[in-house]
Design an enzyme around this catalytic site. Structure first.
Site, PDB file in Angstrom:
ATOM      1  N   HIS A  78      -6.768  -9.464   4.730  1.00  0.00           N
ATOM      2  CA  HIS A  78      -5.910  -9.853   5.054  1.00  0.00           C
ATOM      3  C   HIS A  78      -6.107 -11.156   6.170  1.00  0.00           C
ATOM      4  CE1 HIS A  78      -1.703  -8.045   3.599  1.00  0.00           C
ATOM      5  NE2 HIS A  78      -3.051  -7.091   3.602  1.00  0.00           N
ATOM      6  N   SER A 121       0.769  -1.531   0.052  1.00  0.00           N
ATOM      7  CA  SER A 121       0.377  -0.274   0.248  1.00  0.00           C
ATOM      8  C   SER A 121       1.152   1.766   0.437  1.00  0.00           C
ATOM      9  CB  SER A 121      -0.970   0.253   1.175  1.00  0.00           C
ATOM     10  OG  SER A 121      -1.848  -1.161   1.318  1.00  0.00           O
ATOM     11  N   HIS A 169      -0.566   5.595   8.503  1.00  0.00           N
ATOM     12  CA  HIS A 169      -0.739   4.501   8.100  1.00  0.00           C
ATOM     13  C   HIS A 169      -0.153   3.861   6.527  1.00  0.00           C
ATOM     14  CE1 HIS A 169      -2.733   0.405   6.571  1.00  0.00           C
ATOM     15  NE2 HIS A 169      -0.889   0.371   7.832  1.00  0.00           N
TER      16      HIS A 169
END
Length: 522
Positions: free
Chosen positions: A330, A102, A165
């Site tokens: 995930h 990501s 993040h």
């Protein structure tokens, strides 16, 4: 710009048809002619995108969108952004990986270059975890958010993840390691991502910052029943309270600011707020199905963000991330991933209704996909989380949804006595509630967790220059298309095109120039 009334009409017909599972010839003709009518009415919007809202569904591949559509309204249903007039595909590979992460993909989307795996805000000259290489000014990549600020527009982001993040971080930070979110994980002389957000430009001038990640922002974050600390998140150890630093900075500069920590505070932020900082959890925000009253939804945060950003008459850039789609994938929990996809879809619907497609470009896409598949031949109208079969190989049904890779929970095999012999056989899914949010679908290969997929992802666009998304594009093309539409960065001084004639004129001039070059060479 598309005609909202036609879109609403189509959705009505599609939904009506799905409810009764029509299969007659008139139904299919109705669907086809309505879609053609929309296509014929579609016109290019050549205005300037004063506002840009980029939605990133983390891990939201095409199969995820298909499953979400089926779950919400059936096979013929359309999600809000599936009615947008322009659609394309993005190739998601990173500079060094066929299947990306990501951080590198967010850098591509908002920075205009393909970066190395697990690096963010820097170009591919920076190897993973090479601190010194990342400090070189020429390696840093300026994001769409930075360009928006330079143009005098407001900017910000909403995420269901930590504000430090991998997806939001490339908007404001430069790091060779996505996990260097706080000081405890970051080697000198590099600066952790949280400090870059609060102390450095452009992060310190963001008008909206909404998400989780308290652990990386303050020392000694407290674990609570509804808000536990996480071993996955970085815990601050240098004593800095970056939330207080942010408030002090805004006060010293005499800016109108507000810091909020729960849903009620978010919804009651003063109307004159120009800088809104909301941190609602120690780590990531909870899944939608587990969300409590004090934790705002992605819809709540998107609404609050737009209200703040709309105060700037020059416009804004907003990124909204539905990060829990990826978190659920995930863990192999398809029902949860689809639920999170539909939560973000509602945020897209709200954003579209709060803005004007004449001056607001809305782009909906993903950073990467997951290996989720839709299998077998279930009947139309069946539960997407149900089973189909049986398999002629072992006589057992199997789930419609499965994964290529999965965590330990996806290894659905067990020892049983078969013909007097102890054998390992596949578990019958009818023994489990396959519609549960916590159910982990079977996977072909068992790993520590589900891994990303490397396929193309869809991109949907509405508003000025939405037609630039029309083909199979490199993922970093998104940055250039948005920059052009909004007149940002290298395209800040581009001439405004007001009609189709100007496009034809440009084509003619370009052709003449090419002819002159060819004659010169000859």
């Amino acid at each position: 710009m598309h005609d909202r009334r036609v879109v609403v009409l189509l959705v009505f017909f599609v939904t009506l048809g799905q409810c009764v599972l029509r299969k007659d010839r008139a139904y299919w003709e109705e669907l086809g002619t309505n879609e053609l009518d929309i296509a014929l009415r579609t016109k290019y919007n050549l205005g300037v995108a004063k506002n840009v809202i980029l939605f990133i569904g983390d891990g939201m591949g095409p199969n995820t969108i298909t499953a979400a559509r089926i779950h919400k309204g059936g096979e013929s249903y359309k999600l809000s952004y599936e009615t947008f007039p322009h659609v394309g595909l993005l190739k998601t590979y990173s500079a060094d990986k066929m299947v990306p992460d990501s951080a590198s993909t967010a850098t591509a989307l908002m920075g205009g270059i393909k970066a190395n795996d697990k690096t963010l805000g820097v170009d591919a000259s920076v190897p993973h975890r090479d601190c010194n290489a990342s400090l070189r000014p020429e390696a840093k990549v300026e994001s769409l958010a930075a360009h928006a600020l330079r143009a005098g527009r407001s900017t910000g982001f909403v995420t269901t993840m930590r504000v430090t993040h991998a997806t939001p971080a490339p908007m404001y930070a430069y790091s060779p390691e996505r996990n260097w979110e706080c000081d405890a994980a970051t080697p000198a002389p590099c600066k952790d991502i949280a400090r870059q957000l609060v102390e450095d430009w452009p992060g310190r001038d963001f008008n909206v910052i909404l998400g989780g990640g308290r652990q990386s922002l303050i020392p000694n974050a407290t674990s609570l029943e509804n808000d536990p600390t996480s071993a996955w998140a970085c815990s601050r150890q240098d004593g800095r309270n970056l939330i207080e630093q942010w408030q002090t900075d805004k006060g010293v500069r005499n800016l109108s600011y507000c810091f909020v920590e729960n849903t009620n505070e978010l919804k009651n932020a003063p109307a004159n707020t120009d800088y809104l900082f909301g941190v609602f959890s120690n780590a990531h925000l909870p899944y939608e199905f587990q969300r409590h009253a004090e934790s705002p939804s992605i819809v709540d945060m998107t609404e609050a963000a737009i209200k703040v950003l709309q105060r700037n008459e020059k416009g804004y850039f907003l990124m909204v991330e539905g990060g829990n789609i990826d978190m659920a994938h995930h863990r192999g929990r398809a029902r949860t991933a689809i639920d999170e996809t539909l939560a973000m879809e509602e945020a897209v619907r709200l954003a579209y209704n709060m803005t004007d497609p004449e001056d607001t470009l809305i782009v909906v896409t993903s950073d990467h996909m997951h290996s989720m598949t839709i299998n077998g031949h279930p009947e139309r109208g069946d539960n997407i989380f149900g089973t189909v079969g049986p398999s002629r190989y072992d006589g057992l049904n199997y789930t419609t949804i499965a994964y290529g890779t999965g965590g330990p929970g996806s290894r659905q095999f067990e020892a049983q006595m078969v013909n007097g012999t102890n054998e390992v056989v596949r578990r019958d899914p009818s023994q489990d509630d396959t519609t549960s949010f916590m159910y982990e679908q079977i996977a072909a290969i068992t790993l520590e967790e589900n891994k990303h997929g490397g396929g193309d992802v869809a991109v949907y666009a509405s508003g000025p220059y939405a037609h630039l998304f029309h083909n199979i594009h490199e993922q970093h093309y998104t940055y250039y298309a948005i920059s052009y539409a909004a007149r940002l960065g290298r395209y800040a001084d581009r001439p405004t095109e007001n009609n189709a004639f100007s496009i034809q004129a440009n084509i003619i001039l370009s052709s003449v120039s090419m002819l002159l070059v060819a004659l010169t060479v000859l």
